[in-house]
Write a protein that holds these residues in place. Structure first.
Motif, PDB file in Angstrom:
ATOM      1  N   LYS A 116       0.863  -1.180   0.000  1.00  0.00           N
ATOM      2  CA  LYS A 116       0.000   0.000   0.000  1.00  0.00           C
ATOM      3  C   LYS A 116       0.903   1.235   0.000  1.00  0.00           C
ATOM      4  O   LYS A 116       1.508   1.560   1.015  1.00  0.00           O
ATOM      5  N   GLU A 117       0.993   1.879  -1.148  1.00  0.00           N
ATOM      6  CA  GLU A 117       1.960   2.947  -1.321  1.00  0.00           C
ATOM      7  C   GLU A 117       1.316   4.321  -1.480  1.00  0.00           C
ATOM      8  O   GLU A 117       0.314   4.466  -2.177  1.00  0.00           O
ATOM      9  N   ILE A 118       1.939   5.289  -0.829  1.00  0.00           N
ATOM     10  CA  ILE A 118       1.684   6.700  -1.086  1.00  0.00           C
ATOM     11  C   ILE A 118       2.876   7.165  -1.911  1.00  0.00           C
ATOM     12  O   ILE A 118       3.957   7.423  -1.373  1.00  0.00           O
ATOM     13  N   ALA A 119       2.706   7.200  -3.216  1.00  0.00           N
ATOM     14  CA  ALA A 119       3.821   7.474  -4.119  1.00  0.00           C
ATOM     15  C   ALA A 119       3.906   8.960  -4.437  1.00  0.00           C
ATOM     16  O   ALA A 119       2.922   9.559  -4.893  1.00  0.00           O
ATOM     17  N   HIS A 120       5.067   9.544  -4.192  1.00  0.00           N
ATOM     18  CA  HIS A 120       5.352  10.923  -4.584  1.00  0.00           C
ATOM     19  C   HIS A 120       5.975  10.847  -5.981  1.00  0.00           C
ATOM     20  O   HIS A 120       7.075  10.315  -6.147  1.00  0.00           O
ATOM     21  N   VAL A 121       5.261  11.360  -6.964  1.00  0.00           N
ATOM     22  CA  VAL A 121       5.602  11.089  -8.363  1.00  0.00           C
ATOM     23  C   VAL A 121       6.178  12.343  -9.029  1.00  0.00           C
ATOM     24  O   VAL A 121       5.603  13.439  -8.934  1.00  0.00           O
ATOM     25  N   PHE A 122       7.298  12.152  -9.731  1.00  0.00           N
ATOM     26  CA  PHE A 122       7.990  13.240 -10.411  1.00  0.00           C
ATOM     27  C   PHE A 122       8.280  12.850 -11.855  1.00  0.00           C
ATOM     28  O   PHE A 122       8.358  11.663 -12.192  1.00  0.00           O
ATOM     29  N   VAL A 123       8.449  13.883 -12.694  1.00  0.00           N
ATOM     30  CA  VAL A 123       8.966  13.654 -14.043  1.00  0.00           C
ATOM     31  C   VAL A 123      10.288  14.402 -14.186  1.00  0.00           C
ATOM     32  O   VAL A 123      10.529  15.417 -13.527  1.00  0.00           O
ATOM     33  N   TYR A 124      11.125  13.865 -15.072  1.00  0.00           N
ATOM     34  CA  TYR A 124      12.429  14.465 -15.341  1.00  0.00           C
ATOM     35  C   TYR A 124      12.676  14.385 -16.837  1.00  0.00           C
ATOM     36  O   TYR A 124      12.610  13.306 -17.432  1.00  0.00           O
ATOM     37  N   GLU A 125      12.928  15.543 -17.441  1.00  0.00           N
ATOM     38  CA  GLU A 125      13.232  15.567 -18.878  1.00  0.00           C
ATOM     39  C   GLU A 125      14.723  15.291 -19.044  1.00  0.00           C
ATOM     40  O   GLU A 125      15.555  16.169 -18.820  1.00  0.00           O
ATOM     41  N   THR A 126      15.029  14.086 -19.414  1.00  0.00           N
ATOM     42  CA  THR A 126      16.415  13.662 -19.444  1.00  0.00           C
ATOM     43  C   THR A 126      17.150  14.147 -20.690  1.00  0.00           C
ATOM     44  O   THR A 126      16.634  14.027 -21.801  1.00  0.00           O
ATOM     45  N   PRO A 127      18.365  14.671 -20.507  1.00  0.00           N
ATOM     46  CA  PRO A 127      19.199  15.029 -21.651  1.00  0.00           C
ATOM     47  C   PRO A 127      20.101  13.869 -22.062  1.00  0.00           C
ATOM     48  O   PRO A 127      20.853  13.966 -23.034  1.00  0.00           O
ATOM     49  N   TYR A 128      20.044  12.776 -21.310  1.00  0.00           N
ATOM     50  CA  TYR A 128      20.986  11.682 -21.516  1.00  0.00           C
ATOM     51  C   TYR A 128      20.565  10.770 -22.667  1.00  0.00           C
ATOM     52  O   TYR A 128      19.381  10.525 -22.904  1.00  0.00           O
ATOM     53  N   GLU A 129      21.573  10.264 -23.359  1.00  0.00           N
ATOM     54  CA  GLU A 129      21.367   9.222 -24.355  1.00  0.00           C
ATOM     55  C   GLU A 129      21.294   7.878 -23.636  1.00  0.00           C
ATOM     56  O   GLU A 129      21.801   7.720 -22.523  1.00  0.00           O
ATOM     57  N   ILE A 130      20.677   6.898 -24.300  1.00  0.00           N
ATOM     58  CA  ILE A 130      20.551   5.578 -23.699  1.00  0.00           C
ATOM     59  C   ILE A 130      21.912   5.035 -23.251  1.00  0.00           C
ATOM     60  O   ILE A 130      22.044   4.437 -22.183  1.00  0.00           O
ATOM     61  N   ARG A 131      22.935   5.274 -24.052  1.00  0.00           N
ATOM     62  CA  ARG A 131      24.258   4.718 -23.743  1.00  0.00           C
ATOM     63  C   ARG A 131      24.878   5.350 -22.493  1.00  0.00           C
ATOM     64  O   ARG A 131      25.871   4.832 -21.954  1.00  0.00           O
ATOM     65  N   ASP A 132      24.324   6.474 -22.014  1.00  0.00           N
ATOM     66  CA  ASP A 132      24.895   7.173 -20.871  1.00  0.00           C
ATOM     67  C   ASP A 132      24.548   6.539 -19.525  1.00  0.00           C
ATOM     68  O   ASP A 132      25.153   6.886 -18.503  1.00  0.00           O
ATOM     69  N   TYR A 133      23.588   5.637 -19.493  1.00  0.00           N
ATOM     70  CA  TYR A 133      23.149   5.071 -18.221  1.00  0.00           C
ATOM     71  C   TYR A 133      24.088   3.946 -17.790  1.00  0.00           C
ATOM     72  O   TYR A 133      24.448   3.071 -18.574  1.00  0.00           O
ATOM     73  N   HIS A 134      24.459   3.978 -16.515  1.00  0.00           N
ATOM     74  CA  HIS A 134      25.329   2.959 -15.929  1.00  0.00           C
ATOM     75  C   HIS A 134      24.559   2.336 -14.764  1.00  0.00           C
ATOM     76  O   HIS A 134      24.465   2.928 -13.686  1.00  0.00           O
TER      77      HIS A 134
END
Length: 208
Positions: A116-134
């Motif tokens: 049972k979750e009270i979710a605090h929800v955010f959005v982020y406009e990412t400038p990163y390319e897929i290859r940038d994620y580690h």
């Protein structure tokens, strides 16, 4: 992790104390989580990003989920939740770059587990390319993006699958991923949860 202490709330979402993570899910206490959905825009298209949960995860292994998310500990504020982004995805995000789209309350049940979750929800406009994620491979096995309009229609039952592109990790290597995601491949949050998120992100995109 099961011994981590979380703030707990009653059915009216009023704070009533603390409990271990294991107890929270055994007894079904309401508790707080942090959700961050990455989005991006290219020309006239918008995209939303999903993480693939590690097969080593206790809950919902090998399923696609929110871009970055986690439980808020008893001594944490909502703002502290941003740690989940860098921990799971390996990219730097500043708090003032996130946009709140409100709270979502939802419930999920399976044998021996009540969420049972009270979710605090955010959005982020990412400038990163897929290859940038580690990725933190103990937690995350891949990251993909989906056309947001297709995701929206999928959440409202207008299509049975969505095409995702990105990468998965195996033996420390990034492997290109391109394939369809069905409901069975998503973490089984209640459908109304996905619909609320899709509606709020659509409103956000229409304002920008």
């Amino acid at each position: 992790m099961e011994n981590e202490m979380l703030k707990v709330f009653d059915e009216n979402h009023q704070p009533i104390g603390q409990a271990s993570r294991a107890e929270v899910h055994r007894l079904g206490y309401w508790h707080e989580t942090f959700h961050c959905w990455f989005i991006s825009r290219e020309a006239s298209k918008a995209y939303i990003y999903l993480q693939l949960r590690s097969t080593d995860k206790k809950d919902y292994p090998g399923l696609f989920d929110i871009t970055a998310a986690g439980h808020l500990l008893a001594d944490e504020t909502v703002e502290n939740g941003i740690r989940e982004v860098e921990e799971e995805l390996g990219v730097k995000v500043k708090l003032d770059e996130l946009v709140s789209i409100g709270k979502v309350h939802y419930e999920a049940y399976k044998e021996g587990f009540i969420d049972k979750e009270i979710a605090h929800v955010f959005v982020y406009e990412t400038p990163y390319e897929i290859r940038d994620y580690h990725l933190q491979l103990e937690e995350v096995a891949g990251i993909v993006r989906v056309d947001f309009n297709h995701f929206y229609n999928f959440c409202f039952g207008k299509t049975n699958s969505i095409l995702a592109e990105g990468f998965t990790c195996k033996d420390g290597m990034k492997l290109t991923f391109k394939g369809d995601i069905t409901y069975k491949k998503l973490v089984p949050h209640d459908l109304s949860f996905y619909q609320q998120v899709a509606e709020r992100i659509q409103r956000y995109l229409s304002r920008k």
